[in-house]
Design a protein around this motif. Structure first.
Motif, mmCIF file in Angstrom:
data_model
loop_
_atom_site.group_PDB
_atom_site.id
_atom_site.type_symbol
_atom_site.label_atom_id
_atom_site.label_comp_id
_atom_site.label_asym_id
_atom_site.label_seq_id
_atom_site.Cartn_x
_atom_site.Cartn_y
_atom_site.Cartn_z
ATOM 1 N N LEU A 160 28.280 0.098 23.626
ATOM 2 C CA LEU A 160 29.689 -0.081 23.525
ATOM 3 C C LEU A 160 30.176 -1.346 24.129
ATOM 4 C CD1 LEU A 160 31.987 2.214 22.878
ATOM 5 C CD2 LEU A 160 32.396 1.796 25.214
ATOM 6 N N TYR A 161 29.604 -1.551 25.362
ATOM 7 C CA TYR A 161 30.019 -2.881 25.852
ATOM 8 C C TYR A 161 30.273 -3.988 24.987
ATOM 9 C CZ TYR A 161 30.913 -6.673 29.207
ATOM 10 O OH TYR A 161 31.290 -7.682 29.896
ATOM 11 N N SER A 219 22.739 3.493 24.471
ATOM 12 C CA SER A 219 24.034 3.703 23.327
ATOM 13 C C SER A 219 25.383 3.459 24.167
ATOM 14 C CB SER A 219 23.911 5.009 22.664
ATOM 15 O OG SER A 219 24.707 5.859 22.990
ATOM 16 N N ALA A 220 25.411 3.920 25.472
ATOM 17 C CA ALA A 220 26.731 3.675 26.202
ATOM 18 C C ALA A 220 26.687 2.116 26.632
ATOM 19 C CB ALA A 220 26.535 4.484 27.584
ATOM 20 N N ILE A 221 25.475 1.610 26.856
ATOM 21 C CA ILE A 221 25.644 0.223 27.157
ATOM 22 C C ILE A 221 25.930 -0.733 25.780
ATOM 23 C CG2 ILE A 221 24.270 -1.984 27.385
ATOM 24 C CD1 ILE A 221 22.270 -0.239 29.290
ATOM 25 N N ALA A 272 15.241 10.458 25.699
ATOM 26 C CA ALA A 272 16.683 10.968 25.417
ATOM 27 C C ALA A 272 17.686 10.283 26.366
ATOM 28 C CB ALA A 272 16.918 12.439 25.361
ATOM 29 N N ILE A 273 17.269 10.285 27.711
ATOM 30 C CA ILE A 273 18.219 9.688 28.555
ATOM 31 C C ILE A 273 18.283 8.280 28.500
ATOM 32 C CG2 ILE A 273 18.465 9.354 31.116
ATOM 33 C CD1 ILE A 273 17.433 12.136 31.548
ATOM 34 N N PHE A 322 18.984 12.609 19.084
ATOM 35 C CA PHE A 322 18.773 12.836 20.649
ATOM 36 C C PHE A 322 18.658 14.380 20.616
ATOM 37 C CE2 PHE A 322 21.541 9.203 21.568
ATOM 38 C CZ PHE A 322 20.420 8.400 21.669
ATOM 39 N N VAL A 350 20.484 7.592 25.422
ATOM 40 C CA VAL A 350 21.891 7.733 25.343
ATOM 41 C C VAL A 350 22.567 6.636 26.336
ATOM 42 C CG1 VAL A 350 21.995 10.205 24.935
ATOM 43 C CG2 VAL A 350 21.629 9.379 27.332
ATOM 44 N N LEU A 351 21.699 6.400 27.474
ATOM 45 C CA LEU A 351 22.421 5.253 28.125
ATOM 46 C C LEU A 351 22.521 3.942 27.425
ATOM 47 C CD1 LEU A 351 20.720 6.093 31.767
ATOM 48 C CD2 LEU A 351 22.876 6.631 30.848
#
Lengths: 100, 576, 497
Positions: free
Chosen positions: C427-428, C423-425, C416-417, C404, C420-421
């Protein structure tokens, strides 16, 4: 003398026929053959280019491709045979244990 | 630019990593069956950590805004990451709050947690390291590492030892926070490269990036937003608050205490540490927006709290309201507001932490959190009633207790910014008093209607032991807040000076012309006009206020912001 | 064209790793004949010895800072190639370590398994070193043919065979497409040498030449198949699910990394001149891969399928590094590949830890209550998932941070946005497994393997994942310096940044 472009078109058409075959045919062996057709289309193209460029590289490349294609056919047929032993079918639509 | 003042012993590192070592010890060298050893071991570790952190207060030099107890080691030189720790007037109180509340959280779990103790105390101790590190880190990379590490044990605390819809709440908490923080990470990276372009210096050093970097207004706006999302979710500010009631309600008592007491403060801490000083222009520009969200949070939180049937949920929504207050104070952008906000952060940590402990006590006895299940408890449990009453009064801001001082300073700050802000804030206080008093009345007064409450046991020694320190601090801050305000004074002063709030500007119209170049000017002049280490006493610490909270409004001098800084033209002569 | 026969034999010490490995494979295949059926794990251990030698040899060359071009520009022995070679050897060593427990379970008593695995390694190693279309194609096929066989190694299991067939048909098809692209490149520039093509492209403006664009598109399509980027990903979940688990683990890491290496060689050296064209296509592939990979992964109940979609998403992250097109970006590809090896192989090893003859272990629900049975195994899995999701203090975080950072520096903020979003998803769905392990009650007894080699390999992977997260400095430096030989050709200024 036949112009080089004709050979290039021949290669391209062979390649396209092969590609369309892979996408539309349902028998695993025919798909394998279509892949071989694609490779041969590439070979024709390579050799045509080699002729036009007066360069041996393309022909060497084509020979390598032929060799690899032989290996590929061997592995492919082996897989197809063991599949047939397991499932008694070669129709790729019926080979659906794993969801597509 | 604040300097880094080193100290003879690496207190910060020891304080921060002692719990981690303790967690390793519990994980590796204890057996599942040795429950007593694990429990008391964890408590001793957290208590020792608190004791180790005491010298921080003793040796803290309150006359300077510099970062103290600094430690710097090389870590990843190729991308300019250093292990850099240090605390100033903003973080010292939060560090102390963390060590205190962590010890209390361990103590309050003794009876409540009966299974998988080993993992539980490992998680609590890991969490403590994460929280302390977040407040101490002065390197963006290090900060982000701690900031994210902390989520993991909290997730487990909620998910494994929680109640109700714990799985849902745990993952919701994790995902919400993560969504915010990854965007913040992009903000951090942008700052990193901007700083690199501007100075050729490859570093994640927060101090350098804050004070050396000059950012254009547009870029500031976007970066402010990136950080805003990360912190606003954590605070939580109004539209981003929905994870909070779930997480609070379903977490075990210790989890709620830590969550309310410390984790939420990380959001507000982030605003003070990063958003205000790094993006002063954008901060000023966005004041109306931030205040609007804060005010909505205050009123909405209070109203929703009033409607709750579940005690824990009620306290959770009260947090939304209280943190709205904190944010309002911060974005009043004057010394009173910010000092008040900072103090209110501590106050909220103490009072809401205590409220969750109290909820935990009744829950352990009755296994229900419904308000309707209780009633008339004051006859049965007098000690508990006293503790609850004091905590409640602290929460609603009764003079003489800590809540009052913070709210009062915030109101002064808000009023200076605009009377409208203060008006809404006051309405929030009134509502806050309403729902807390109503809760107290429903639970404690009247006749005991529910037979299950007739045999309720009063607080035992352990419960009194962990409540007493909190109560002491409530009275101390309420009656004599001077030492606390002194500690944060110079740092707050410096911060306000840096942000150079438009309320000052707006009055001193003559400086409008220099609006464009000001961001740069502030940064450069601020450093020169105030030689490092010059003691700058915050005017907030006027003796009247510290000694007697009921005293009339102190004569607050807005000049403090422009103190010694004529070049910015911010001395608000016009206001007087 | 007349060729003289006076071909000087090049200094073979530079390709010593490949030579050692080739000799070793032949030896392993021969020795295998004399090893009884129930002792086939000796073949695996023997292969490990050979791989160790190969690794040491590559490491020596790497530290010596070799930068050679051999066989008339067919192969390069530079930092880039050696870096990848070492990564591949590590991948295969770990794969063998986890296979030692898995193969007896599936009653595969064939020593050829290891031999074929080593051939695949050889293919990958040559692929990373290739600087000529011919060598790239040959090594690619050597690798692919070996893996087709490995995917169908459980002859009795129809799923395994089906996976092999699907992988074979689509793999051969994509190789054909790739090959046609190569033929067109050759026809345009008159050479198969990558640098030669690069200089031809630099001298002629081909950005509107349809043949060049067609060649580029064919190459992208071929490579997208190999790295499993959306929309060329259809085979991935099926093949990953059906193939024997160690092979899946290997496929998700090794060939993907090798394809990235070859992709970088071709796109950064040969056709860097049409970068604006391919960059926007890669941008789209990256976004699609990340988004579709992560979103579809949420719906999976099989851990193997979930990890398959996750590996699609990870290909998307890596593509960000290439799209960014700066020094950090390219280096981040190398760094991420390294990190990805440990975390992804680790995640697949967990499946092997749990699997028994009845096939348990590849469903998410099979992991229910693992934390109570074996807290260490559960903790190891959490580390892998944290790393895959990019949470510190793991290698995954550093890798993603680097990717990133590259995107931000190159001003691809939107990308990049999205990254990162995503990579947050991710996690679920990773944490759905964590949830099952820690927060749900155990349905029945759970048997964990305590095979020493497997446990050792897992420990290594956990420690490596954590170490890469806590002290990534040397690895970042290595990625940076390994990328250096390609940078001038790619037209990137090799400053510190």
């Amino acid at each position: 003398m036949v112009p080089i472009t004709y050979y290039l078109w021949l290669g391209a058409i062979l390649f396209m026929i092969g590609a369309v075959g892979v996408l539309t045919r349902r028998n695993a062996i025919i798909i394998l053959m279509c892949i071989e057709l694609m490779l041969n289309g590439v070979n024709v193209t390579l050799i045509a280019f080699a002729q036009r460029l007066a360069d041996l590289g393309g022909q060497v490349f084509a020979i390598f491709v032929i060799t690899v294609a032989a290996g590929e056919a061997a592995v492919g047929l082996a897989i197809i045979i063991s599949l047939f032993r397991n499932r008694s079918t070669l129709n790729v639509d019926e080979i659906n244990l794993l969801k597509w | 630019m604040p300097k880094l003042i080193e100290f003879s012993a690496p207190i910060l590192t020891i304080t921060c990593f002692l719990p981690l070592l303790g967690a390793f010890w519990i994980a590796l060298f204890t057996k599942k069956e040795q429950e007593k050893l694990i429990k008391y071991g964890a408590f001793v570790i957290s208590l020792v950590d608190f004791v180790i952190s005491l010298p921080l207060v003793y040796y803290f030099d309150p006359s300077t805004h510099n970062f103290q107890f600094a430690e710097r080691y090389s870590w990843i030189p190729s991308i300019g990451v250093t292990y850099l720790m240090g605390i100033d007037g903003i973080s010292i109180l939060l560090v102390m709050l963390t060590t205190l509340l962590s010890a209390i959280a361990v103590l309050c779990s003794f009876a409540a947690i009966t299974e998988r103790l080993k993992e539980y105390y490992v998680c609590l101790l890991l969490l403590e390291t994460g929280m302390l590190g977040t407040f101490m880190a002065l390197d963006f990379f290090l900060f982000y590492v701690f900031w994210e590490i902390m989520l993991v044990p909290m997730y487990f605390l909620i998910g494994v030892w929680g109640g109700g819809r714990k799985l849902y709440s745990a993952i919701k908490f994790f995902l919400y926070t993560l969504f915010g923080s990854v965007l913040m990470l992009l903000g951090i990276l942008s700052l990193y490269f901007l700083h690199f372009q501007a100075t050729g210096d490859l570093t994640f050093d927060i101090v350098k990036i804050t004070y050396q970097l000059q950012i254009s207004r547009d870029v500031q706006f976007w970066l402010f937003l990136a950080f805003f999302i990360g912190f606003a979710i954590k605070v939580p500010m109004f539209p981003f608050h929905t994870w909070l009631p779930d997480a609070h309600t379903d977490a075990p008592t210790a989890g709620s205490v830590i969550l309310a007491g410390v984790l939420l403060k990380m959001g507000t801490y982030g605003f003070i540490r990063f958003n205000l000083p790094i993006f002063p222009e954008a901060s000023k520009m966005l004041v109306p927006f931030m205040v609007l969200l804060s005010v909505i949070g205050i009123i909405y939180g209070a109203l929703v709290a009033m409607a709750q049937q579940d005690i824990k949920r009620l306290v959770a929504y009260s947090s939304v309201s209280h943190l709205g207050f904190v944010m309002l104070g911060l974005f009043a952008l004057n010394p009173q507001g910010i000092a008040g906000g900072l103090l209110q952060m501590i106050n909220h940590g103490l009072s809401t932490g205590a409220l969750f402990l109290i909820v935990g006590m009744v829950y352990e006895r009755r296994h229900t959190r419904m308000i309707s299940e209780y009633g008339g408890l004051s006859h049965q449990v007098p000690v508990f009633t006293v503790i609850f009453a004091i905590t409640m009064f602290s929460s609603i801001g009764l003079p003489g207790l800590n809540g009052f001082v913070g709210e009062f300073l915030i109101l002064i700050g808000a009023f200076q910014a605009s009377w409208l802000y203060a008006l809404f804030a006051v309405s929030g206080i009134v509502l806050g008093a309403a729902y807390m008093l109503w809760l107290f009345q429903r639970m404690m007064f009247g006749q005991i209607t529910n037979p299950a409450n007739r045999n309720l046991a009063d607080c035992n020694l352990r419960e009194v032991v962990y409540m007493v320190p909190i109560l002491i601090f409530m009275f101390w801050i309420g009656l004599y807040p001077k030492p606390y305000l002194d500690m944060m004074g110079p740092t707050v002063e410096k911060l306000v000076e840096r942000v150079n709030h438009p309320t000052y500007q707006a009055v001193a119209k003559k400086s409008q012309g220099t609006e464009q170049g000001r961001a740069g000017t502030v940064q450069r002049v601020a450093g020169k006009a105030n030689p490092e280490g010059t003691p700058m006493r915050a005017k907030v610490n006027s003796p009247q206020l510290s000694g007697d909270p009921a005293a009339p409004l102190p004569q607050v001098s807005p000049a403090s912001a422009g103190h010694g800084n004529g070049a910015t033209g911010s001395t608000p002569e016009g206001r007087r | 064209m007349v060729q003289t026969l006076n071909i000087p034999l090049p200094d073979l010490s530079a390709i010593a790793p490949e030579l050692i490995l080739t000799a070793w494979v032949c030896g392993v295949l021969l020795i295998d004949l004399f090893i009884p059926k129930d002792r086939k794990h000796y073949v695996g251990i023997l292969s490990l010895v050979g791989l160790t030698l190969t690794f040491l040899c590559s490491g020596y060359l790497y530290l010596r800072g070799e930068n050679l071009s051999l066989f008339g520009g067919m192969l390069a022995v530079d930092g880039f190639a050696l870096y990848f070679k070492m990564v591949f050897v590590v991948v295969v060593m770990l794969t063998i370590a986890i296979s030692l427990r898995y193969l007896p379970l599936e009653e595969i008593n064939l020593g050829e398994y290891y031999g074929i695995l080593l051939f695949a390694t050889l293919g990958m190693m040559v692929m990373a070193a290739s600087t000529d279309l011919i060598t790239i194609y040959l090594s690619l096929e050597l690798m692919s043919l070996s893996i087709y066989i490995l995917a169908g190694f459980i002859k009795k299991d129809p799923k395994s065979i089906e996976a092999a067939l699907k992988y074979f048909l689509l793999g051969a098809f994509s190789s054909g497409i790739l090959l046609y692209g190569m033929a067109l490149l050759y026809g345009l520039s008159g050479t198969t040498n990558l640098s030669g093509i690069g200089s031809y492209f630099a001298q002629h403006d081909l950005s509107h030449e349809p043949t060049a664009i067609l060649a580029m598109i064919l190459l992208i399509a071929g490579f997208a198949f190999k790295i499993a980027a959306v929309p060329f990903h259809m085979w991935v979940p099926d093949v990953y699910e059906g193939a024997p688990t160690p092979v899946t683990a290997f496929m998700s890491v090794g060939p993907k990394a090798a394809a990235f290496a070859a992709l970088m060689r071709i796109f950064l050296v040969a056709i860097v001149a049409v970068r604006p064209h391919w960059n926007s296509i890669f941008w789209g592939l990256a976004v699609l891969s990340m988004t579709i990979g992560n979103v579809v992964a949420i719906a999976q109940t099989s851990l193997k399928r979930m990890l398959a979609y996750s590996s699609i998403a990870h290909a998307g992250y890596v593509l960000i590094g290439i799209v960014a097109g700066n020094q950090i970006g390219y280096a981040s590809v190398l760094l991420y590949v390294l990190v990805y090896v440990f975390m992804n192989l680790g995640a697949f090893s967990m499946i092997i830890l749990l699997c028994t003859k009845s096939g348990r272990g590849d469903q998410i629900k099979d992991f229910t209550g693992l934390a109570r049975v074996n807290p260490w195994a559960a903790a190891a899995f959490v580390v892998f998932f944290l790393s895959l999701a990019g949470i510190p203090p793991t290698g995954g975080f550093v890798g993603k941070l680097y990717i990133f950072a590259a995107a931000i520096q190159a001003n691809y903020v939107g990308l990049a946005i999205i990254g990162v979003l995503n990579s947050a998803i991710s996690l679920y769905y990773y944490f759905r497994v964590v949830m099952a392990m820690y927060m749900e009650e155990l349905p029945g007894p759970l048997h964990l393997s305590t095979h020493p080699v497997l446990v050792f390999a897992l420990t290594v992977m956990v420690l490596a994942t954590l170490f890469l997260g806590l002290y990534p400095g040397p690895f970042i430096d290595a990625a940076m310096s390994s990328m250096a030989p390609l940078l001038p050709k790619a037209g990137v200024l090799a400053s510190h940044f």
